[in-house]
Scaffold this active site. Structure first.
Site, mmCIF file in Angstrom:
data_model
loop_
_atom_site.group_PDB
_atom_site.id
_atom_site.type_symbol
_atom_site.label_atom_id
_atom_site.label_comp_id
_atom_site.label_asym_id
_atom_site.label_seq_id
_atom_site.Cartn_x
_atom_site.Cartn_y
_atom_site.Cartn_z
ATOM 1 N N HIS A 208 65.217 -22.814 -6.246
ATOM 2 C CA HIS A 208 64.303 -21.376 -6.383
ATOM 3 C C HIS A 208 63.673 -21.676 -7.426
ATOM 4 O O HIS A 208 63.797 -21.935 -8.506
ATOM 5 C CB HIS A 208 64.557 -19.928 -7.092
ATOM 6 C CG HIS A 208 64.476 -18.846 -7.766
ATOM 7 N ND1 HIS A 208 63.864 -18.773 -6.829
ATOM 8 C CD2 HIS A 208 64.110 -18.224 -9.125
ATOM 9 C CE1 HIS A 208 63.239 -17.305 -8.152
ATOM 10 N NE2 HIS A 208 63.049 -17.657 -8.886
ATOM 11 N N GLY A 243 61.418 -15.141 -5.381
ATOM 12 C CA GLY A 243 59.677 -15.891 -5.600
ATOM 13 C C GLY A 243 58.582 -15.063 -4.492
ATOM 14 O O GLY A 243 57.599 -15.166 -4.303
ATOM 15 N N GLY A 286 64.484 -10.382 -5.298
ATOM 16 C CA GLY A 286 64.054 -9.765 -6.425
ATOM 17 C C GLY A 286 63.060 -8.802 -6.980
ATOM 18 O O GLY A 286 63.372 -7.642 -6.252
ATOM 19 N N ARG A 323 55.943 -6.783 -19.098
ATOM 20 C CA ARG A 323 54.918 -7.568 -18.053
ATOM 21 C C ARG A 323 53.470 -7.824 -18.703
ATOM 22 O O ARG A 323 53.556 -8.509 -19.177
ATOM 23 C CB ARG A 323 55.675 -7.160 -17.021
ATOM 24 C CG ARG A 323 56.551 -6.977 -16.034
ATOM 25 C CD ARG A 323 56.992 -7.127 -15.315
ATOM 26 N NE ARG A 323 57.115 -8.055 -13.850
ATOM 27 C CZ ARG A 323 55.460 -8.625 -13.356
ATOM 28 N NH1 ARG A 323 54.517 -7.393 -13.453
ATOM 29 N NH2 ARG A 323 55.259 -9.192 -13.373
ATOM 30 N N CYS A 354 54.419 -0.034 -32.816
ATOM 31 C CA CYS A 354 53.379 -1.400 -33.655
ATOM 32 C C CYS A 354 53.513 -1.967 -33.984
ATOM 33 O O CYS A 354 54.133 -2.445 -33.961
ATOM 34 C CB CYS A 354 53.770 -0.397 -35.223
ATOM 35 S SG CYS A 354 54.287 2.125 -35.461
ATOM 36 N N TYR A 392 61.598 -6.348 -13.376
ATOM 37 C CA TYR A 392 62.070 -6.799 -14.633
ATOM 38 C C TYR A 392 60.871 -5.457 -15.543
ATOM 39 O O TYR A 392 60.379 -5.991 -16.475
ATOM 40 C CB TYR A 392 60.807 -7.956 -14.519
ATOM 41 C CG TYR A 392 61.627 -8.818 -13.585
ATOM 42 C CD1 TYR A 392 62.685 -9.621 -14.058
ATOM 43 C CD2 TYR A 392 60.800 -9.041 -12.246
ATOM 44 C CE1 TYR A 392 63.667 -10.515 -12.828
ATOM 45 C CE2 TYR A 392 61.707 -10.081 -11.708
ATOM 46 C CZ TYR A 392 63.086 -10.128 -12.033
ATOM 47 O OH TYR A 392 63.213 -11.704 -10.314
HETATM 48 C C1 LIG Z 1 65.510 -14.030 -10.228
HETATM 49 C C2 LIG Z 1 65.292 -15.514 -10.037
HETATM 50 C C3 LIG Z 1 65.730 -15.207 -8.474
HETATM 51 C C4 LIG Z 1 64.546 -13.821 -7.514
HETATM 52 O O1 LIG Z 1 62.728 -13.842 -8.655
HETATM 53 P P1 LIG Z 1 62.214 -12.742 -7.613
HETATM 54 O O2 LIG Z 1 60.302 -13.954 -8.389
HETATM 55 O O3 LIG Z 1 62.011 -11.233 -8.638
HETATM 56 O O4 LIG Z 1 61.763 -12.357 -5.899
HETATM 57 C C5 LIG Z 1 65.849 -15.534 -7.488
HETATM 58 N N1 LIG Z 1 66.831 -16.168 -7.641
HETATM 59 C C6 LIG Z 1 67.124 -16.837 -8.600
HETATM 60 C C7 LIG Z 1 68.177 -18.137 -8.989
HETATM 61 C C8 LIG Z 1 66.620 -16.464 -9.597
HETATM 62 O O5 LIG Z 1 66.778 -16.726 -11.054
#
Ligand SMILES: *Cc1c(COP(=O)(O)O)cnc(C)c1O
Length: 440
Positions: A208, A243, A286, A323, A354, A392
């Site tokens: 990942h 990602g 995600g 973010r 603050c 997030y």
């Molecule tokens: C955070 C994470 C994802 C998801 O990443 P995104 O950029 O939100 O798609 C997938 N796999 C692992 C292992 C992660 O830590």
């Protein structure tokens, strides 16, 4: 609960006749829905759109694949039980980032067999979690060794750092020599030796790196990952992580799963032809599944001017959406004036903490640089919607800073129905774990 139609707001023609610029609307959170939800649950409040969540899940379930596909929702992006159940009902599996997330998913009703753990920190109770039937990806050599010691013969996955990364900023890059995530690809021999020592069956390779929207990067990562698969003869699944970018604002480029997935499918087919191994593909989005399916609904608290700048202060900020302050990320802001004047002003949009870094409108990738947004003229009390806040945000914020309670979460369903899926935290809940030692 539900709200009644879009009275008055969609009548752009009538507004134009009176010289009023029509107010730009958030795609799923219209002014009518926003007022109804704010009246029922107060502000700030997260709102998720069921139709958007389902649409994104469908797009990922159609990811090109040669020999089967498992889509795992990376639950850290938005871990509310109702969201997990909604995705589970669509057939999605889960990626958990900690033992607590695994327990949370099980409590939400997701079967252990559908949960995979890839964690920076092996939970203290990992052996028990494995006995429940969850999948695990060893993310370091030490993790692999500990799994072997506790459960010799266990089926495992290996999370590798394939040696290159791709991410928006240094803070979001999760591959390459500057990233601590996963077993460094040059340590594959050691991983092999540890697996052999404890008779661990390596059935899955995992990478990942936050590959983004560039099909060339996906091609390179799948090639590097397939090279690692070759070294482990029992591997039947290749997990390419998450990602997949989305465009939160117009200047950003989103990922088309069909485009990035096409070369990956070809690579799997070629690998099968050359090595006689038909691999299942796993992906773990995600952001893609939830980012644009969520919004923060809040209000203007105050409007202040320093002569040079005009600030719009919200009753939200880094307590709900960190973010921008963390990454300099861009989120669209929609302002719904109760009394539209038709005028637009340049506002710097800031949060209620603050903390000078509590910013909503900053320059791209530069959390400390203020950037003004052209918005309808506003007064205190007007509703504001911050878009792109499904990923997030509720799960990653400066919770309870300035003692603001966690905001509630609401699910917007088709036909204008909406349901509370998390209540607002109370002051008592913020304080509940403080103890009173004698003398204090
Ligand atoms: C955070 C994470 C994802 C998801 O990443 P995104 O950029 O939100 O798609 C997938 N796999 C692992 C292992 C992660 O830590």
């Amino acid at each position: 609960m539900s709200y009644q139609g879009e009275k008055g707001w969609k009548d752009a023609g009538r507004m134009a006749k009176f010289g009023i610029t029509p107010v730009q609307h958030h795609p799923f959170l219209s002014p009518a829905a926003a007022s109804a939800i704010a009246a029922a649950h107060g502000t700030p409040c997260y709102v998720y759109d069921q139709a958007s969540l389902e649409r994104q899940a469908d797009a990922m379930l159609a990811f090109p694949n040669a020999f089967g596909l498992t889509v795992r929702f990376a639950m850290k992006a938005c871990p509310n039980a109702s969201v997990l159940r909604l995705f589970a009902a669509k057939g999605l599996h889960l990626d958990a980032s900690s033992g607590y997330e695994v327990r949370r998913a099980i409590k939400a009703g997701v079967p252990a067999e559908r949960i995979s753990l890839s964690s920076q920190e092996l939970p203290v109770d990992f052996a028990e979690l494995l006995s429940l039937g969850i999948h695990v990806n060893a993310c370091s050599l030490l993790q692999l060794e500990r799994i072997g010691q506790a459960r010799p013969g266990q089926q495992v996955g290996l999370r590798f750092n394939p040696g290159r990364g791709s991410g928006g900023t240094g803070k979001t890059n999760v591959g390459g020599p500057d990233s601590s995530f996963g077993i460094w690809h040059e340590s594959a021999d050691q991983a092999q030796a540890i697996a052999a020592q404890y008779k661990l069956k390596v059935v899955r390779i995992h990478t990942h790196i936050g590959s983004g929207s560039d099909p060339v990067v996906w091609q390179e990562v799948s090639a590097a990952s397939l090279a690692l698969v070759l070294r482990f003869p029992d591997v039947v699944t290749l997990n390419l992580g998450g990602g997949y970018k989305v465009a939160r604002v117009a200047t950003e480029k989103g990922t088309d799963p069909q485009v990035v997935g096409a070369p990956v499918k070809l690579a799997f087919e070629k690998f099968a032809a050359e090595h006689g191994r038909a691999l299942r593909l796993e992906i773990e989005p995600g952001t893609f599944l939830v980012a644009n399916a969520g919004a923060v609904l809040c209000r203007v608290q105050d409007v202040v001017s320093t002569g040079i700048r005009e600030f719009l202060k919200l009753d939200s900020g880094m307590t709900e959406i960190l973010r921008p302050s963390l990454y300099g990320s861009q989120h669209p802001v929609y302002l719904y004036p109760a009394q539209p004047t038709g005028r637009t002003r340049e506002y710097v949009v800031v949060g209620h903490c603050c903390e000078s870094g509590d910013l909503i409108s900053c320059a791209t990738g530069e959390p400390e640089t203020l950037a003004a947004r052209a918005l309808p003229e506003a007064v205190a009390g007007d509703l504001v919607v911050i878009g792109g806040a499904g990923a997030y945000c509720a799960g990653m914020s400066t919770k309870n800073y300035n003692s603001f309670p966690e905001a509630p979460e609401v699910l917007l369903q088709t036909g204008g129905q909406f349901q509370l899926i998390r209540r607002r935290q109370t002051l008592e809940q913020i304080l509940q774990n403080e103890t009173s030692p004698t003398g204090l």
